[in-house]
Design an enzyme around this catalytic site. Sequence first.
Site, PDB file in Angstrom:
ATOM      1  N   ARG A 172       0.832  -1.201   0.000  1.00  0.00           N
ATOM      2  CA  ARG A 172       0.000   0.000   0.000  1.00  0.00           C
ATOM      3  C   ARG A 172       0.872   1.258   0.000  1.00  0.00           C
ATOM      4  NH1 ARG A 172      -5.230  -0.138   2.266  1.00  0.00           N
ATOM      5  NH2 ARG A 172      -4.856   1.723   3.487  1.00  0.00           N
ATOM      6  N   ARG A 176       9.817   5.834  -3.025  1.00  0.00           N
ATOM      7  CA  ARG A 176      10.175   6.784  -4.080  1.00  0.00           C
ATOM      8  C   ARG A 176      11.621   7.219  -3.972  1.00  0.00           C
ATOM      9  NH1 ARG A 176       5.545   9.939  -2.445  1.00  0.00           N
ATOM     10  NH2 ARG A 176       3.697   9.073  -3.439  1.00  0.00           N
ATOM     11  N   ARG A 251      -9.114  -6.360  13.640  1.00  0.00           N
ATOM     12  CA  ARG A 251      -8.372  -5.499  14.547  1.00  0.00           C
ATOM     13  C   ARG A 251      -9.286  -4.353  14.942  1.00  0.00           C
ATOM     14  NH1 ARG A 251      -4.461  -7.406  17.230  1.00  0.00           N
ATOM     15  NH2 ARG A 251      -3.340  -5.414  17.358  1.00  0.00           N
ATOM     16  N   ARG A 282       0.002   5.547  16.625  1.00  0.00           N
ATOM     17  CA  ARG A 282       0.222   6.887  16.087  1.00  0.00           C
ATOM     18  C   ARG A 282      -0.557   7.917  16.875  1.00  0.00           C
ATOM     19  NH1 ARG A 282      -2.539   5.558  10.189  1.00  0.00           N
ATOM     20  NH2 ARG A 282      -4.425   4.660  11.040  1.00  0.00           N
ATOM     21  N   GLU A 308      -3.729   6.436  19.150  1.00  0.00           N
ATOM     22  CA  GLU A 308      -4.392   5.214  18.655  1.00  0.00           C
ATOM     23  C   GLU A 308      -3.713   3.974  19.208  1.00  0.00           C
ATOM     24  OE1 GLU A 308      -5.369   6.848  14.219  1.00  0.00           O
ATOM     25  OE2 GLU A 308      -5.036   4.702  14.469  1.00  0.00           O
ATOM     26  N   TYR A 356      -9.961  -5.032   3.105  1.00  0.00           N
ATOM     27  CA  TYR A 356      -9.235  -3.825   3.527  1.00  0.00           C
ATOM     28  C   TYR A 356      -9.414  -2.739   2.464  1.00  0.00           C
ATOM     29  CZ  TYR A 356      -5.141  -1.409   5.670  1.00  0.00           C
ATOM     30  OH  TYR A 356      -4.283  -0.541   6.297  1.00  0.00           O
ATOM     31  N   ASP A 358     -10.135   0.961   0.887  1.00  0.00           N
ATOM     32  CA  ASP A 358     -10.056   2.397   1.135  1.00  0.00           C
ATOM     33  C   ASP A 358     -11.409   3.018   0.770  1.00  0.00           C
ATOM     34  OD1 ASP A 358      -7.408   2.456   1.984  1.00  0.00           O
ATOM     35  OD2 ASP A 358      -6.639   2.604  -0.059  1.00  0.00           O
TER      36      ASP A 358
HETATM   37  N1  UDP Z   1       3.374   0.778   7.899  1.00  0.00           N
HETATM   38  C1  UDP Z   1       4.580   0.729   8.558  1.00  0.00           C
HETATM   39  N2  UDP Z   1       5.088   1.869   9.123  1.00  0.00           N
HETATM   40  C2  UDP Z   1       4.448   3.048   9.039  1.00  0.00           C
HETATM   41  C3  UDP Z   1       3.226   3.116   8.346  1.00  0.00           C
HETATM   42  C4  UDP Z   1       2.704   1.958   7.779  1.00  0.00           C
HETATM   43  O1  UDP Z   1       5.165  -0.334   8.667  1.00  0.00           O
HETATM   44  O2  UDP Z   1       4.956   4.043   9.578  1.00  0.00           O
HETATM   45  C5  UDP Z   1       2.835  -0.481   7.314  1.00  0.00           C
HETATM   46  C6  UDP Z   1       1.970  -1.230   8.311  1.00  0.00           C
HETATM   47  O3  UDP Z   1       2.168  -2.612   8.093  1.00  0.00           O
HETATM   48  C7  UDP Z   1       0.577  -0.835   7.907  1.00  0.00           C
HETATM   49  C8  UDP Z   1       0.716  -0.756   6.393  1.00  0.00           C
HETATM   50  O4  UDP Z   1       2.014  -0.225   6.203  1.00  0.00           O
HETATM   51  O5  UDP Z   1      -0.385  -1.790   8.300  1.00  0.00           O
HETATM   52  C9  UDP Z   1      -0.327   0.084   5.695  1.00  0.00           C
HETATM   53  O6  UDP Z   1      -0.297   1.375   6.223  1.00  0.00           O
HETATM   54  P1  UDP Z   1      -1.479   2.405   5.966  1.00  0.00           P
HETATM   55  O7  UDP Z   1      -1.014   3.737   6.409  1.00  0.00           O
HETATM   56  O8  UDP Z   1      -1.958   2.230   4.587  1.00  0.00           O
HETATM   57  O9  UDP Z   1      -2.577   1.868   6.996  1.00  0.00           O
HETATM   58  P2  UDP Z   1      -3.954   2.518   7.508  1.00  0.00           P
HETATM   59  O10 UDP Z   1      -3.831   4.000   7.397  1.00  0.00           O
HETATM   60  O11 UDP Z   1      -5.032   1.886   6.674  1.00  0.00           O
HETATM   61  O12 UDP Z   1      -4.019   2.073   8.926  1.00  0.00           O
END
Ligand code: UDP
Length: 373
Positions: A172, A176, A251, A282, A308, A356, A358
């Site tokens: 996801r 870059r 979850r 976060r 969270e 999952y 979006d």
């Molecule tokens: N992820 C990570 N570190 C970060 C942010 C994301 O390892 O700082 C990984 C983690 O496995 C997460 C996945 O990337 O479940 C997808 O992140 P995303 O931000 O898309 O998740 P959401 O916002 O849906 O919780």
Amino acid sequence: MKKYDVLVIGAGLYGAVYAREMADQGKMVHVIDKRPSVGGNVYTEEVEGIQVHKYGAHIFHTNDREVWEYVNKYAEFNRFTNSPVANYKGELYSLPFNMYTFNKMWGVVTPQEAAARIEEQRREAGITEPKNLEEQAISLVGTDIYEKLIKGYTQKQWGRECRDLPAFIIKRLPVRLTFDNNYFNALFQGIPIGGYTKMVENILDHVSIEITLNTDYLEDRERWNGEAERVVYTGPIDAYFDYRLGNLEYRSVRFENELLDMPNFQGNAAVNYTDAETPWTRIIEHKWFEFGRDAEGNDLPRTVISREYSSEWKPGDEPYYPVNDEKNGQLYQEYKKLADAEDKVIFGGRLGEYKYYDMDQVIAAALKKVREK
Ligand code: UDP
């Protein structure tokens, strides 16, 4: 003749879009939701002039022009661009993984140097075909970034080892070799001005849509089913079938919200705590989702933050994320067979399809479903 053509269970994005499209086609629609408000998990609530994302941060992003035009009929979007910061034991890194991240991690300056570092670490790890999230992560960004920015965060987020999670979860995130810290590879991005709740209310604002809140469909489903020709169910699929094949795992997320007497707590909407020890995943500072806020607090002297905490879902909790491992995938397939056999009922959305999704994908799926039937 039934009272309604369509009964929609759940006033989240899937339910709202489906209901609206049906109403626009001249159908009578009844939407019921067990919560006291519409919006599902995109629900926002105003606190001291700040739109608080009550069930987790939502940033609308899409490459689908039709979906973008669709949501713009019901809300005006600001120009927010998501660029979270990772905090690993006090070291700050730019996300998603980009040249700023690589420079901070390794001191490299050029894309060639960064690519060489990643390649070297991938080779050392000996990964050719990534089979799980850990291998996928190392092969995308190398071992150092995996250890500091991915491993701890992912294990907290999913409550599972990275080796036991599927590779697609980490795909996801973009990687870059440019100085671009826009989290999403999306043509269109923003947040509805005035909040998501208002947007969903606008979608549902139609003379042929009736809404009943504070009502749990599953407690009296015979009665509700008797009202309509067709049912669209957006709750958890296993709950619909009374968990008869066993529980799907989800979850859940717990939020600790605080109103702080300062204009600027962390200087960014999202800071991810990527070590394994910090108990929260976060911290969201909601005011920074609203473009144009003043860091000195001239417009708003206070701020609202949410920590969270990710946890395994248990009965009574809100389900947020389907757990994308093999065991749950197989169990879902069994539930899907039951669902396909229910000719009057459509299952949709993150919980109804155990997917999952979006936000933009949910809307696209609802629009597609409307056209099928
Ligand atoms: N992820 C990570 N570190 C970060 C942010 C994301 O390892 O700082 C990984 C983690 O496995 C997460 C996945 O990337 O479940 C997808 O992140 P995303 O931000 O898309 O998740 P959401 O916002 O849906 O919780």
